[in-house]
Design an enzyme around this catalytic site. Structure first.
Site, PDB file in Angstrom:
ATOM      1  N   TYR A   1      63.964  -6.225 247.981  1.00 38.30           N
ATOM      2  CA  TYR A   1      64.830  -6.660 249.076  1.00 38.30           C
ATOM      3  C   TYR A   1      64.116  -6.832 250.404  1.00 38.30           C
ATOM      4  CZ  TYR A   1      68.910  -6.246 246.158  1.00 38.30           C
ATOM      5  OH  TYR A   1      69.828  -6.446 245.155  1.00 38.30           O
TER       6      TYR A   1
ATOM      7  N   GLN B   1      80.210  -1.959 240.382  1.00 40.50           N
ATOM      8  CA  GLN B   1      80.394  -2.761 241.582  1.00 40.50           C
ATOM      9  C   GLN B   1      81.377  -3.910 241.406  1.00 40.50           C
ATOM     10  OE1 GLN B   1      75.879  -2.797 242.233  1.00 40.50           O
ATOM     11  NE2 GLN B   1      76.632  -2.974 244.318  1.00 40.50           N
TER      12      GLN B   1
ATOM     13  N   ASN C   1      68.513   1.202 236.017  1.00 38.99           N
ATOM     14  CA  ASN C   1      68.351   0.462 237.254  1.00 38.99           C
ATOM     15  C   ASN C   1      67.859   1.400 238.351  1.00 38.99           C
ATOM     16  OD1 ASN C   1      68.847  -1.937 239.055  1.00 38.99           O
ATOM     17  ND2 ASN C   1      70.109  -0.391 240.078  1.00 38.99           N
TER      18      ASN C   1
ATOM     19  N   GLU D   1      66.508  -8.438 240.792  1.00 34.50           N
ATOM     20  CA  GLU D   1      67.434  -8.459 241.933  1.00 34.50           C
ATOM     21  C   GLU D   1      66.665  -8.887 243.162  1.00 34.50           C
ATOM     22  OE1 GLU D   1      69.578  -4.933 243.051  1.00 34.50           O
ATOM     23  OE2 GLU D   1      70.286  -4.556 241.011  1.00 34.50           O
TER      24      GLU D   1
ATOM     25  N   GLU E   1      79.729  -2.492 247.493  1.00 33.90           N
ATOM     26  CA  GLU E   1      78.325  -2.245 247.834  1.00 33.90           C
ATOM     27  C   GLU E   1      78.109  -0.747 248.087  1.00 33.90           C
ATOM     28  OE1 GLU E   1      75.536  -3.759 247.478  1.00 33.90           O
ATOM     29  OE2 GLU E   1      74.404  -2.315 248.663  1.00 33.90           O
ATOM     30  N   TRP E   2      78.375   0.063 247.051  1.00 30.62           N
ATOM     31  CA  TRP E   2      78.112   1.502 247.075  1.00 30.62           C
ATOM     32  C   TRP E   2      78.637   2.140 248.368  1.00 30.62           C
ATOM     33  CZ3 TRP E   2      77.695   1.935 242.222  1.00 30.62           C
ATOM     34  CH2 TRP E   2      76.943   1.056 241.456  1.00 30.62           C
TER      35      TRP E   2
ATOM     36  N   HIS F   1      73.399   1.691 235.420  1.00 25.75           N
ATOM     37  CA  HIS F   1      73.277   1.221 236.805  1.00 25.75           C
ATOM     38  C   HIS F   1      74.115   2.146 237.693  1.00 25.75           C
ATOM     39  CE1 HIS F   1      72.454  -2.484 239.464  1.00 25.75           C
ATOM     40  NE2 HIS F   1      72.986  -1.572 240.257  1.00 25.75           N
TER      41      HIS F   1
HETATM   42  C1  PNW Z   1      70.260  -2.166 244.747  1.00 25.26           C
HETATM   43  N1  PNW Z   1      68.412   1.009 250.086  1.00 25.26           N
HETATM   44  O1  PNW Z   1      70.423  -0.922 245.356  1.00 25.26           O
HETATM   45  C2  PNW Z   1      71.195  -2.010 243.584  1.00 25.26           C
HETATM   46  O2  PNW Z   1      70.568  -2.155 242.338  1.00 25.26           O
HETATM   47  C3  PNW Z   1      72.428  -2.835 243.672  1.00 25.26           C
HETATM   48  O3  PNW Z   1      73.426  -2.201 242.921  1.00 25.26           O
HETATM   49  C4  PNW Z   1      72.821  -3.007 245.132  1.00 25.26           C
HETATM   50  O4  PNW Z   1      74.086  -3.588 245.286  1.00 25.26           O
HETATM   51  C5  PNW Z   1      71.736  -3.843 245.772  1.00 25.26           C
HETATM   52  O5  PNW Z   1      70.472  -3.197 245.653  1.00 25.26           O
HETATM   53  C6  PNW Z   1      71.983  -4.163 247.237  1.00 25.26           C
HETATM   54  O6  PNW Z   1      71.965  -2.993 248.016  1.00 25.26           O
HETATM   55  C7  PNW Z   1      69.897  -0.549 246.549  1.00 25.26           C
HETATM   56  O7  PNW Z   1      69.204   1.668 250.820  1.00 25.26           O
HETATM   57  C8  PNW Z   1      70.671   0.262 247.335  1.00 25.26           C
HETATM   58  O8  PNW Z   1      67.225   0.848 250.404  1.00 25.26           O
HETATM   59  C9  PNW Z   1      70.181   0.774 248.500  1.00 25.26           C
HETATM   60  C10 PNW Z   1      68.902   0.466 248.886  1.00 25.26           C
HETATM   61  C11 PNW Z   1      68.105  -0.367 248.096  1.00 25.26           C
HETATM   62  C12 PNW Z   1      68.611  -0.870 246.928  1.00 25.26           C
END
Ligand code: PNW
Length: 446
Positions: free
Chosen positions: A283, A24, A139, A348, A399-400, A95
């Protein structure tokens, strides 16, 4: 015990941090002989990532960490620089960005990957373990398995409902366990570090608190998300009973010769207890309701639960991220009870921004404050053993599948500027104040 927010709120040795991930931020996708990873391949295909963006350059941390850094010493230099700045590194070995060469052999669906991962982990322990004392093997195996092998939304982009995700998840656990055993046997006696894996989990509550069906669906949701990886490592050594029984019964009904959820085999390295602390990525929260049974092959049918947003929860930049600070406190208590009161690092947690850049991100500042107050309550009022909190993320980054359109940074990165200029957001300054005060003494008005 009540919490006085003018006092130091966190233990004196509480670890404060900010998290990043190689793909990232680094860029350097072909630098110094690096072969492609599955995220390079995934992004170079069409229609998978917001505006077909990719992490070829990302924040170019690979070069900007210091202009004169070169390949072999990149991570050594990063670690040494961190230590010189009095920052303790916690290193994640994997990761999301698997070498494409391993994907070509089947990736996480290939049983042999566990040995390969173990060898790679041992290389890292040998090379960096004199200075790195906190390790994470993987991760978010849940996200890698579910988004990468069920939904196809993340690399390697496999869409194979109800089958591949369980196999990928299983091999991730086998790989993790091997690396933990190697560390324990070969490196820990001298290096004296700790090693775990980062598990992501939402907090979930029944859609209708008076409905037993919704309560049962909520339990299933937690079992299929949190328990899938937490149960083998922290609770029983096997997948949650409800996952096992449901997937076994459904697999038989669907004509599979064996259950789609693999078995932990006799003679394989033990998985239970292969974590020295609990690393939590958190999150958001969900409300869960029961759905009618369906024979459709897939994770959702196995789970028989629908997770939804509560309309009263504010949503930040990205649609999946409802802001529910109290959910983290509830989840910390849930982990304490389910996993035998482990030491917990929140590895995180963060708040997304989309649309026009707002350096004066007071909503994000408020999010960190509200969330950390909940962490404080968990520590002081509930007795949860929280050892540290790492904001996601240090920098706006790739962000993926959302490319650069979703920004999580404490620092803004101007991806249109050739020098990828970094500017601290208001939230970066506010987070720094919280760290400096080890709590809210310098920021709280009340
Ligand atoms: C995490 N969802 O991934 C990752 O560990 C990080 O690399 C990423 O940038 C961060 O959260 C913020 O998105 C996620 O879709 C990716 O629920 C997607 C999801 C949750 C976590």
């Amino acid at each position: 015990m009540s919490v006085d927010i003018r006092e130091n709120l966190f233990p004196s040795d509480f670890a404060w941090g900010a998290a990043t991930a190689a793909y990232q931020v680094e860029g350097g996708w072909k630098a110094h002989g690096k072969g492609p990873s599955i995220w390079d391949t995934f992004c170079h295909g069409k229609g998978r990532v917001f505006e077909d963006q990719n992490g070829d350059v990302a924040c170019n941390s690979y070069e900007l960490w210091e202009e004169d850094l070169r390949c072999v010493n990149y991570y050594n230099k990063v670690i040494n620089d961190l230590l010189a700045c009095n920052i303790t590194p916690m290193v994640t070995l994997y990761h999301f960005d698997l070498p494409q060469a391993l994907q070509d052999r089947g990736g996480w669906k290939w049983a042999g990957i566990a040995e390969v991962f173990d060898g790679y982990a041992a290389f890292c322990f040998r090379t960096f373990g004199d200075r790195v004392k906190l390790w994470l093997t993987l991760n978010e195996p849940y996200v890698c398995a579910k988004l990468g092998h069920e939904d196809g939304l993340f690399a390697p982009g496999v869409r194979d409902p109800g089958v591949s995700l369980y196999l990928a998840g299983h091999n991730m656990l086998r790989a993790h366990a091997r690396a933990w055993h190697s560390y324990s046997a070969l490196f820990r006696p001298e290096q004296k570090g700790l090693i775990s894996l980062a598990l992501n989990s939402d907090w979930a509550e029944p859609q209708d608190p008076s409905s037993p069906q919704d309560a049962a669906a909520t339990e299933r949701y937690m079992a299929f998300t949190f328990g899938w990886f937490a149960s083998p490592v922290f609770m029983t050594g096997d997948y949650p009973a409800t996952m096992r029984s449901r997937i076994e019964a459904r697999s038989a009904g669907q004509g599979f010769p064996a259950a789609r959820l693999p078995e932990f085999e006799e003679g394989e390295p033990r998985v239970l207890g292969t974590a020295d602390f609990f690393a939590l990525n958190h999150y958001t929260s969900r409300r869960v309701r029961a759905v009618s049974p369906s024979q459709t092959l897939g994770f959702k049918g196995d789970q028989e639960a629908e997770a939804e947003m509560d309309p009263s929860w504010p949503v930040c930049g990205t649609p999946w991220l409802a802001v529910v600070p109290y959910g983290l406190r509830k989840l910390l208590n849930y982990i304490k009870d389910a996993c035998g009161n482990p030491a917990i690092y929140i590895t995180e947690n963060g708040f997304a921004q989309t649309g026009p850049v707002d350096l004066n991100d007071s909503q994000r500042s408020g999010f960190y404050r509200d969330t950390l107050l909940e962490v404080c309550k968990a520590i002081h009022e509930d007795g949860v053993d929280v050892r540290g909190y790492f904001a996601w993320s240090l920098l706006d980054n790739f962000e993926w599948a959302d490319g650069f359109s979703v920004r999580f940074g404490l620092f803004h990165v101007d991806f249109t500027h050739p020098e990828l200029t970094r500017t601290m957001y208001l939230s970066g300054r506010e987070y720094a104040k919280i760290i400096m005060g080890n709590g809210f003494q310098s920021t709280a008005q009340s």
